[in-house]
Design an enzyme around this catalytic site. Structure first.
Site, mmCIF file in Angstrom:
data_model
loop_
_atom_site.group_PDB
_atom_site.id
_atom_site.type_symbol
_atom_site.label_atom_id
_atom_site.label_comp_id
_atom_site.label_asym_id
_atom_site.label_seq_id
_atom_site.Cartn_x
_atom_site.Cartn_y
_atom_site.Cartn_z
ATOM 1 C CD GLU A 178 21.563 6.802 215.397
ATOM 2 O OE1 GLU A 178 21.234 7.013 216.570
ATOM 3 O OE2 GLU A 178 21.772 7.704 214.567
ATOM 4 N NE ARG A 188 18.095 14.630 221.928
ATOM 5 C CZ ARG A 188 17.601 13.396 221.934
ATOM 6 N NH1 ARG A 188 18.409 12.366 222.141
ATOM 7 N NH2 ARG A 188 16.322 13.174 221.758
ATOM 8 C CE LYS A 211 15.038 13.647 217.956
ATOM 9 N NZ LYS A 211 15.116 12.421 217.167
HETATM 10 N N1 PMP Z 1 18.710 7.498 217.275
HETATM 11 C C1 PMP Z 1 17.898 8.156 216.423
HETATM 12 C C2 PMP Z 1 18.327 8.319 215.010
HETATM 13 C C3 PMP Z 1 16.671 8.683 216.862
HETATM 14 O O1 PMP Z 1 15.875 9.338 216.024
HETATM 15 C C4 PMP Z 1 16.277 8.459 218.200
HETATM 16 C C5 PMP Z 1 14.947 8.988 218.692
HETATM 17 N N2 PMP Z 1 15.027 10.324 219.083
HETATM 18 C C6 PMP Z 1 17.161 7.782 219.056
HETATM 19 C C7 PMP Z 1 18.363 7.307 218.557
HETATM 20 C C8 PMP Z 1 16.819 7.564 220.490
HETATM 21 O O2 PMP Z 1 16.921 8.781 221.201
HETATM 22 P P1 PMP Z 1 16.018 9.104 222.469
HETATM 23 O O3 PMP Z 1 16.253 8.024 223.445
HETATM 24 O O4 PMP Z 1 16.494 10.422 222.945
HETATM 25 O O5 PMP Z 1 14.603 9.121 221.982
#
Ligand code: PMP
Length: 294
Positions: free
Chosen positions: A184, A52, A150
């Site tokens: 989210e 990622r 990200k």
């Molecule tokens: N959405 C956002 C905006 C985030 O910052 C995160 C944390 N990384 C997640 C969802 C969850 O992603 P992950 O399960 O890969 O930590």
């Protein structure tokens, strides 16, 4: 001294790990990052996080001068030096050190890998569930920046939304996309259970494709649960049987109310409980082993 940090091809003690005031991550939020977790001396979903990270970097045209495998080995090396058993690994890559906006002046990216202790949600929040509010700050539209990247700069939206949640003492803040569909939480993905099935917004809703989200989808399928990715509105959350959030730091955490509306019974639901258990069992045995310190 403190723990060791990987900084631009060198391992340095954390108090000597300094970067330039002209670093583009600092100047413009021009970079990408990952938050990764170690459980029982193993790095959870290491290769998925590295993939990622490289995808995020590729999308904003930052060229990481290493292969994904080399990068993963660097992460393991830092964890090994710091004798990490359980903890948080933060990886940050910025476009590098140069003044002015123009990316054609970029030379080499700044790369940082550090390890820390994890600030966990208190145990009561897992037992009783989170009270969540909808934030007025929306996730950015993909026409501006695709939320699957990200990227550092994008997180000002998440931080502003988190401030809104903090202002009313909510456990988390829920963010919608520009069209008003559920995206989210500020640092977690969202799922609801309805009629024995799970529903979660698709990546097209403007979410980060969470690694915990993907893990939970797989674990749910293993438990025989159907998982549907579909656009959700606030109505779908208010009227769900159960709701929970997923993320590297939070793992699987129940959400029992939104905007003062109780979700389901107002207590963590049965399906949520099953997935929390399945997730803990999975993290206890999965992951890439951290080599012993030499
Ligand atoms: N959405 C956002 C905006 C985030 O910052 C995160 C944390 N990384 C997640 C969802 C969850 O992603 P992950 O399960 O890969 O930590």
């Amino acid at each position: 001294m403190g723990p060791n940090v990987f900084l631009n091809d060198k391992i340095v003690p954390s108090d000597q790990a300094v970067i330039s005031i002209y670093d583009h991550g600092f100047l413009y939020g021009d970079g990408v990052f990952e938050g990764i977790r170690a459980y029982n001396g193993r790095v959870f979903k290491l290769y998925e996080h590295v993939r990622r990270l490289f995808g995020s970097a590729r999308a904003i045209a930052i060229d990481i001068p290493m292969t994904e495998d080399e990068f993963a080995n660097r992460i393991l090396e830092v964890c090994s030096l710091n004798e990490v058993k359980n903890g948080y690994i933060r990886v940050t890559v910025s476009r590098g050190v140069f003044l002015g906006l123009d990316p054609k002046n970029a030379k080499s990216p700044t790369i940082v890998i550090s390890t820390d202790n994890l600030a966990l949600y208190p145990k009561e929040m897992y037992e009783n569930g989170l009270h969540v509010v909808t934030c007025s700050t929306r996730v950015p539209p993909p026409q501006s920046i695709d939320p699957r990247i990200k990227s550092l700069g994008k997180y000002i939206c998440n931080i502003t939304a988190k401030m809104e949640a903090n202002r009313v003492n909510a456990g988390e803040g829920l963010m919608l996309n520009i069209q008003g569909y559920v995206a989210e939480a500020t640092g977690d993905n969202i799922f609801v259970a309805r009629g024995g099935k799970l529903e979660t917004p698709p990546t097209a809703a403007g979410i980060l494709e969470g690694i915990t989200r993907n893990t939970v989808i797989q674990l749910a399928k293993n438990l025989g649960l159907e998982v549907v990715e579909k656009m959700l509105t606030l109505f779908d959350i208010y009227t769900a049987d159960e709701c929970f959030l997923t993320g590297t730091a939070a793992e699987v955490i129940p959400m029992v109310s939104l905007d003062g509306r109780q979700i389901g019974t107002g207590k963590p639901g049965e399906i949520t409980g099953k997935l929390m258990k399945a997730f803990h069992e999975y993290t206890a045995k999965e992951g890439v082993p951290i080599p012993p310190k030499k």
